[in-house]
Scaffold this active site. Structure first.
Site, PDB file in Angstrom:
ATOM      1  N   VAL A   1       0.839  -1.201   0.000  1.00  0.00           N
ATOM      2  CA  VAL A   1       0.000   0.000   0.000  1.00  0.00           C
ATOM      3  C   VAL A   1       0.877   1.255   0.000  1.00  0.00           C
ATOM      4  O   VAL A   1       0.620   2.207  -0.738  1.00  0.00           O
ATOM      5  CB  VAL A   1      -0.982   0.001   1.198  1.00  0.00           C
ATOM      6  CG1 VAL A   1      -1.797   1.295   1.240  1.00  0.00           C
ATOM      7  CG2 VAL A   1      -1.919  -1.203   1.124  1.00  0.00           C
ATOM      8  N   CYS A   2       1.933   1.254   0.799  1.00  0.00           N
ATOM      9  CA  CYS A   2       2.837   2.417   0.856  1.00  0.00           C
ATOM     10  C   CYS A   2       3.518   2.642  -0.487  1.00  0.00           C
ATOM     11  O   CYS A   2       3.640   3.780  -0.949  1.00  0.00           O
ATOM     12  CB  CYS A   2       3.879   2.237   1.951  1.00  0.00           C
ATOM     13  SG  CYS A   2       3.178   2.186   3.613  1.00  0.00           S
ATOM     14  N   GLY A   3       3.961   1.571  -1.111  1.00  0.00           N
ATOM     15  CA  GLY A   3       4.604   1.684  -2.415  1.00  0.00           C
ATOM     16  C   GLY A   3       3.664   2.273  -3.448  1.00  0.00           C
ATOM     17  O   GLY A   3       4.042   3.174  -4.216  1.00  0.00           O
TER      18      GLY A   3
ATOM     19  N   MET B   1       3.021   6.150  -2.525  1.00  0.00           N
ATOM     20  CA  MET B   1       4.123   7.051  -2.870  1.00  0.00           C
ATOM     21  C   MET B   1       4.320   7.139  -4.393  1.00  0.00           C
ATOM     22  O   MET B   1       4.595   8.204  -4.933  1.00  0.00           O
ATOM     23  CB  MET B   1       5.415   6.622  -2.182  1.00  0.00           C
ATOM     24  CG  MET B   1       5.382   6.722  -0.656  1.00  0.00           C
ATOM     25  SD  MET B   1       5.007   8.378  -0.019  1.00  0.00           S
ATOM     26  CE  MET B   1       3.419   8.084   0.758  1.00  0.00           C
TER      27      MET B   1
END
Length: 165
Positions: free
Chosen positions: A50-52, A55
């Protein structure tokens, strides 16, 4: 200063800070960008799916954010070396700041630190004068996208037109 649920609320002065933005120790913080909107994108950890995606979305949205002269700063408690490898692997060109030592200090000041020891998935838009214009806390498993950021930047741009023009 934050609301009872934690995250700093609009109308508050954005806490100042500088954090390592590169392995050579170059420090970056929102005060460097006074006169421009700053988007703080707090996220739990490098390398999570999710973070990848989140960003990478902000990197892809850079042409739109550039129209508002907005600066994006990503923040997590990961170290600068992890950020560097993560940014290189995902093609992220905006600064990823290491809220590493003391762990989560900046996230705590913004009300974006979790009991689990990570930054929450939170977005904060700071206006050109250094005041929080918009904030949003998302569940850790949900990518908040860029629509809220763009709406907040739109409102800032419209406010400036009214007061300037």
């Amino acid at each position: 200063m934050s609301d009872p649920n934690g995250l700093i609320q609009p109308g508050r002065s954005a806490p100042g800070f500088t954090l390592a933005g590169t392995p050579d120790g170059h420090q970056v913080g929102p005060e460097q960008f006074r006169g421009r909107p700053v988007v703080l994108a707090f996220y739990p950890a490098d390398w999570s799916p999710v973070c990848g995606d989140q960003m990478s979305l902000y990197q892809a949205a850079k042409p739109i954010l550039d129209q508002y002269q907005a600066v994006v700063l990503g923040l997590s408690v990961d170290n600068i070396w992890s950020h560097r490898a993560f940014a290189e692997s995902r093609g992220i060109e905006f600064p990823l700041l290491a809220d590493f030592e003391p762990k989560g200090e900046v996230a705590r000041r913004y009300g974006a630190y979790t009991p689990g020891g990570e930054a929450a998935r939170a977005l904060v838009v700071i206006d050109p004068a250094g005041t929080v214009a918009w904030s949003h806390l998302s569940p850790p498993e949900i990518n908040p996208g860029a629509d809220g950021i763009i709406d907040a930047l739109d409102r800032l741009a419209n406010d400036r037109k009214v007061t300037v023009g």
